[in-house]
Design a protein around this motif. Structure first.
Motif, mmCIF file in Angstrom:
data_model
loop_
_atom_site.group_PDB
_atom_site.id
_atom_site.type_symbol
_atom_site.label_atom_id
_atom_site.label_comp_id
_atom_site.label_asym_id
_atom_site.label_seq_id
_atom_site.Cartn_x
_atom_site.Cartn_y
_atom_site.Cartn_z
ATOM 1 N N GLY A 38 0.793 -1.214 0.000
ATOM 2 C CA GLY A 38 0.000 0.000 0.000
ATOM 3 C C GLY A 38 0.826 1.265 0.000
ATOM 4 N N VAL A 42 -0.876 3.507 -2.871
ATOM 5 C CA VAL A 42 -1.650 4.707 -2.540
ATOM 6 C C VAL A 42 -1.130 5.958 -3.250
ATOM 7 C CG1 VAL A 42 -2.301 6.303 -0.679
ATOM 8 C CG2 VAL A 42 -2.572 3.842 -0.368
ATOM 9 N N VAL A 64 -6.972 5.027 -0.990
ATOM 10 C CA VAL A 64 -6.819 4.236 0.236
ATOM 11 C C VAL A 64 -7.694 2.992 0.189
ATOM 12 C CG1 VAL A 64 -7.274 4.218 2.719
ATOM 13 C CG2 VAL A 64 -6.111 6.164 1.683
ATOM 14 N N SER A 67 -6.371 0.457 -2.327
ATOM 15 C CA SER A 67 -5.147 -0.158 -1.809
ATOM 16 C C SER A 67 -5.466 -1.220 -0.761
ATOM 17 C CB SER A 67 -4.243 0.913 -1.215
ATOM 18 O OG SER A 67 -3.093 0.338 -0.630
ATOM 19 N N LEU A 68 -6.369 -0.906 0.165
ATOM 20 C CA LEU A 68 -6.744 -1.884 1.200
ATOM 21 C C LEU A 68 -7.313 -3.150 0.575
ATOM 22 C CD1 LEU A 68 -8.379 0.494 3.846
ATOM 23 C CD2 LEU A 68 -6.288 -0.859 4.162
ATOM 24 N N GLY A 168 -4.086 3.236 4.070
ATOM 25 C CA GLY A 168 -4.263 2.213 3.048
ATOM 26 C C GLY A 168 -3.093 1.268 2.946
ATOM 27 N N THR A 205 -11.317 -2.505 4.194
ATOM 28 C CA THR A 205 -11.928 -2.564 2.871
ATOM 29 C C THR A 205 -13.443 -2.502 2.960
ATOM 30 O OG1 THR A 205 -10.088 -3.865 1.966
ATOM 31 C CG2 THR A 205 -12.180 -3.959 0.784
#
Length: 278
Positions: A38, A42, A64, A67-68, A168, A205
């Motif tokens: 991440g 990000v 973010v 990415s998560l 993230g 997420t």
């Protein structure tokens, strides 16, 4: 078919190639440093969305959240590889799960409602601190000769989980240097961090997905604060490359690698701070 092909412009193809390469870098870093990828994904998505003219109010939220989402399968692949090498501390992982989870939930509830510039500022400042730690921390330097127990350990977990969800990232970016400062073996720190990524990424997420539904200004084909095109382009390469990073972690020169990565974080942070001030 003709309409579909007309969408494949040189700029779009270049963007797709860039995201695929980003996925490879993120996967390798996930296995190599336990950072979940991440910390690379990000800022790349942030600048991609900036170039595409995505509303500044949601730009960082989508970066973010996306990415998560990528961290979930990457963390599974990375932690499985580390488990085969026996580098995951299950006792530490179990002791941290409750506090990390609570930190993630609180941070996600706040972060999905926060202004975009706030998330950008948090990412930039923490990433700058991580870069400084990597650059100036002396090899073998520690704060204590053992990992704290009780409420101090739980507070550490909550902070790691909360900041990671807001940025993230998978948790390794923060947990690995913290564990190392507590005289914790580096390989077990990286391995445990890779598994910790799941505890952060799954609730994070879900939170960014649900709280981003029907929010205006998001990129096309977004599910909540998750960009499906970005997810689909980055995801395959992160899964593929994560085990490569695990293998490299056991053969590469650690100090030199940290210096290069710290330089990347430093430049990324300064660019984000500059964007906030202009």
């Amino acid at each position: 078919m003709a309409d579909l092909l007309s969408l494949l412009t040189p700029d779009l193809l270049l963007l797709a190639l860039g995201l695929l390469i980003t996925g490879v870098a993120a996967g390798i870093l996930s296995g190599l440093l336990g950072v979940g990828g991440g910390i690379v994904i990000v800022p790349v998505l942030y600048h991609v969305f900036t170039g595409l003219g995505v509303d500044e109010a949601v730009r960082m939220h989508v970066a973010v959240g996306t990415s998560l989402a990528t961290i979930i399968p990457t963390s599974i692949a990375s932690s499985r590889a580390h488990r085969r090498k026996g580098s995951i501390d299950d006792a530490l992982l179990k002791s941290w799960i409750p506090s990390v989870f609570i930190g993630v939930v609180i941070a996600t509830l706040w972060g999905t409602q926060a202004k975009g510039w706030m998330l950008t500022a948090i990412f930039a400042v923490v990433a700058l601190a991580v870069a400084a730690n990597m650059t100036f921390r002396r090899e073998g330097w520690t704060v204590t000769d053992h990992l704290p127990t009780g409420w101090i350990r739980q507070a550490m977990g909550a902070v790691i989980g909360g900041l990671s969800a807001l940025m993230g990232i998978g948790g390794g970016t923060l947990s690995v240097p913290i564990l190392s400062a507590c005289s914790y073996p580096i390989h077990r720190a990286v391995g445990t961090a890779s598994a910790l990524g799941l505890v952060i990424a799954i609730p994070g997420t879900i939170g960014f997905l649900l709280n981003g539904l029907d929010i205006p200004g998001r990129p096309p084909l977004s599910l909540g604060f998750i960009s499906l095109p970005g997810l689909l382009l980055i995801l395959p390469t992160t899964i593929l490359a994560a085990p490569w990073g695990v293998k490299l972690a056991h053969v590469l020169n650690g100090p030199r690698l940290r210096q290069v990565f710290a330089f990347f974080l430093f430049i990324t942070s300064l660019r984000m701070i500059y964007a906030l001030l202009t």
